[in-house]
Design a protein around this motif. Structure first.
Motif, PDB file in Angstrom:
ATOM      1  N   UNK A  33       0.855  -1.190   0.000  1.00 13.99           N
ATOM      2  CA  UNK A  33       0.000   0.000   0.000  1.00 13.99           C
ATOM      3  C   UNK A  33       0.886   1.233   0.000  1.00 13.99           C
ATOM      4  N   UNK A  34       0.465   2.264  -0.727  1.00 16.44           N
ATOM      5  CA  UNK A  34       1.286   3.461  -0.725  1.00 16.44           C
ATOM      6  C   UNK A  34       0.798   4.542  -1.659  1.00 16.44           C
ATOM      7  N   UNK A  35       1.545   5.624  -1.666  1.00 14.12           N
ATOM      8  CA  UNK A  35       1.276   6.745  -2.557  1.00 14.12           C
ATOM      9  C   UNK A  35       1.902   6.470  -3.915  1.00 14.12           C
ATOM     10  N   UNK A  36       1.606   7.337  -4.849  1.00 18.94           N
ATOM     11  CA  UNK A  36       2.148   7.187  -6.200  1.00 18.94           C
ATOM     12  C   UNK A  36       2.538   8.553  -6.733  1.00 18.94           C
ATOM     13  N   UNK A  37       3.456   8.556  -7.707  1.00 21.89           N
ATOM     14  CA  UNK A  37       3.876   9.796  -8.360  1.00 21.89           C
ATOM     15  C   UNK A  37       3.360   9.833  -9.796  1.00 21.89           C
ATOM     16  N   UNK A  38       2.279   9.128 -10.051  1.00 24.59           N
ATOM     17  CA  UNK A  38       1.689   9.038 -11.386  1.00 24.59           C
ATOM     18  C   UNK A  38       0.260   9.582 -11.345  1.00 24.59           C
ATOM     19  N   UNK A  39      -0.265  10.048 -12.483  1.00 21.73           N
ATOM     20  CA  UNK A  39      -1.625  10.587 -12.492  1.00 21.73           C
ATOM     21  C   UNK A  39      -2.682   9.556 -12.112  1.00 21.73           C
ATOM     22  N   UNK A  40      -2.493   8.310 -12.548  1.00 19.69           N
ATOM     23  CA  UNK A  40      -3.485   7.261 -12.316  1.00 19.69           C
ATOM     24  C   UNK A  40      -2.917   6.183 -11.398  1.00 19.69           C
ATOM     25  N   UNK A  41      -3.800   5.448 -10.696  1.00 16.51           N
ATOM     26  CA  UNK A  41      -3.326   4.353  -9.849  1.00 16.51           C
ATOM     27  C   UNK A  41      -2.526   3.327 -10.641  1.00 16.51           C
ATOM     28  N   UNK A  42      -1.562   2.716  -9.993  1.00 12.72           N
ATOM     29  CA  UNK A  42      -0.709   1.709 -10.621  1.00 12.72           C
ATOM     30  C   UNK A  42      -1.359   0.346 -10.471  1.00 12.72           C
ATOM     31  N   UNK A  43      -1.495  -0.349 -11.585  1.00 12.42           N
ATOM     32  CA  UNK A  43      -2.250  -1.604 -11.601  1.00 12.42           C
ATOM     33  C   UNK A  43      -1.564  -2.718 -10.830  1.00 12.42           C
ATOM     34  N   UNK A  44      -0.246  -2.848 -11.006  1.00  9.71           N
ATOM     35  CA  UNK A  44       0.449  -3.942 -10.318  1.00  9.71           C
ATOM     36  C   UNK A  44       1.934  -3.655 -10.190  1.00  9.71           C
ATOM     37  N   UNK A  45       2.515  -4.193  -9.136  1.00 14.98           N
ATOM     38  CA  UNK A  45       3.952  -4.164  -8.905  1.00 14.98           C
ATOM     39  C   UNK A  45       4.384  -5.591  -8.627  1.00 14.98           C
ATOM     40  N   UNK A  46       5.106  -6.162  -9.577  1.00 14.06           N
ATOM     41  CA  UNK A  46       5.591  -7.536  -9.460  1.00 14.06           C
ATOM     42  C   UNK A  46       4.443  -8.500  -9.128  1.00 14.06           C
ATOM     43  N   UNK A  47       3.302  -8.298  -9.789  1.00 13.33           N
ATOM     44  CA  UNK A  47       2.165  -9.190  -9.604  1.00 13.33           C
ATOM     45  C   UNK A  47       1.242  -8.820  -8.463  1.00 13.33           C
ATOM     46  N   UNK A  48       1.613  -7.823  -7.653  1.00 17.93           N
ATOM     47  CA  UNK A  48       0.758  -7.375  -6.552  1.00 17.93           C
ATOM     48  C   UNK A  48      -0.066  -6.174  -6.994  1.00 17.93           C
TER      49      UNK A  48
END
Length: 390
Positions: A33-48
């Motif tokens: 869980x965390x913040x992002x530096x992108x306009x849209x939510x990030x779909x996955x990080x290494x399958x998570x």
């Protein structure tokens, strides 16, 4: 299986993915869980699929405080579907504040680990802002079970003198994670690209304008005998003209982001040298850190370049490798590198390759040991809880 809730300041940070891979290799299950530096939510990080806490902006401290305050109010709803973790890891100070909020959501009693891999310049100020942040950090970390950091200089220059953390310290260097081991012979058989031009790589988080200007001036002086390849994520908050600057330089090129670990062997084999210098927070964090690029470059046979007076320089001196600069000026680079020959480079590279790869990288056994330590923290919490019910 140990269940870890990993709270991070930027889910797209490549270092977050590396830590996720290490925890998984050690046998932990992860909720990210965390913040992002992108306009849209990030779909996955290494399958998570990360739990999105909203956007933040690099270099905008006030905005980040507002984002943390907003997330503190909504974190109960955000984590509503998450099972109670065995452990919470908070990456950076703002996430430590949210870790305490998350702990209340789960009924308190979940051990918290504080992961701090950089000492931000704001906490080192002697004014009201710096003192307030240090007081906040001491308060938020008053009962954390473990501090994870990446350089002994952070401990010696910040955590100990300021008395910030009473918890035990786990030093986890920014080593390359060897998910795909490279045989030593495979590296020795390849001397790298033909030279000249000699090729210097500056990879990773590109945030140091002084490095960029220094390398540009040096390559112009050398008139093509040296060229610089840049890869990674430029901090446009620090130099918004980064792309225009690089395009205007005849012997600098930016080749975009890369995947770690998938692309590492290929991109480092294109180099002769790796730039392991950072003046971004000179006299403070930049002189204390041991950066990712130090380990990654050495793992794949690139000869590191560093300032002799920094923690990185002292590390390289102990290993008896690399090119150490005494002054941060084009003249210093001219003296150290300008008359480079294939014979001298061959000796420099052999010194790097002569070290055990474990000097530069972690493998699965290191991951298992780290997760086992985390499991021990969770077990202590479980013992106390059992005793309280008895």
């Amino acid at each position: 299986m140990l269940h870890v809730l990993y709270l991070v300041h930027d889910v797209s940070d490549p270092a977050v993915r590396r830590r996720v891979k290490m925890l998984r290799a050690g046998g932990a299950g992860i909720t990210l869980a965390g913040f992002r530096r992108t306009p849209s939510p990030i779909a996955e990080i290494d399958g998570l699929e990360p739990v999105d806490l909203g956007p933040t902006r690099d270099g905008r401290f006030a905005q980040r405080i507002g984002a943390v305050a907003k997330a503190a109010v909504s974190i109960g709803a955000k984590l509503g579907a998450v099972a109670r973790p065995d452990l919470i890891i908070a990456r950076n100070l703002e996430m430590l504040a949210l870790a305490r909020c998350a702990n209340k959501v789960f009924g308190a009693g979940v051990p918290i680990v504080y992961e701090c891999l950089d000492i931000h310049r704001l906490v080192l100020r002697n004014d009201l802002i710096g003192k307030t942040l240090r007081v906040a950090e001491r308060h938020l970390a008053r009962d954390v079970k473990l501090l994870v950091t990446s350089s002994p200089a952070f401990i010696a220059n910040y955590f100990k003198p300021f008395g910030q953390i009473a918890a035990p310290v786990e030093l986890i260097e920014n080593k390359y994670f060897d998910t795909m081991p490279v045989p030593a012979d495979d590296l020795r058989d390849k001397d790298g690209p033909a030279a000249p031009p000699w090729r210097i790589g500056w990879f990773g988080a590109l945030r140091c304008r002084r490095s960029l200007e220094l390398l540009a001036e040096f390559t112009r002086r050398q008139n093509g005998r040296f060229e610089v390849v840049l890869r990674g994520r430029p901090a446009l908050s620090e130099f918004p003209d980064f792309h225009a600057f690089v395009e205007a330089e005849p012997w600098l090129s930016f080749r975009g982001p890369y995947r770690n670990p998938e692309d590492m062997a290929a991109i480092y084999r294109e180099l002769h040298f790796s730039w392991a210098i950072d003046f971004f927070e000179q006299g403070q964090n930049s002189e204390w850190l041991l950066p990712n690029r130090l380990y990654e470059g050495c793992r794949f046979g690139a000869v590191p370049i560093s300032m002799a007076s920094t923690e990185t320089g002292r590390f390289l001196k102990r290993q008896d490798i690399g090119v150490l600069l005494s002054e941060a000026a084009p003249e210093g680079l001219d003296t150290a590198l300008g008359r480079m020959s294939r014979e001298r480079f061959g000796k420099l590279k052999s010194q790097v390759l002569g070290h055990n790869p474990r000097t530069w990288s972690y493998d699965r056994s290191d991951c298992l040991a780290f997760v086992d330590k985390l499991r021990g923290l969770s077990a202590v919490r479980g013992t106390f809880a059992t005793e309280a019910l008895a």
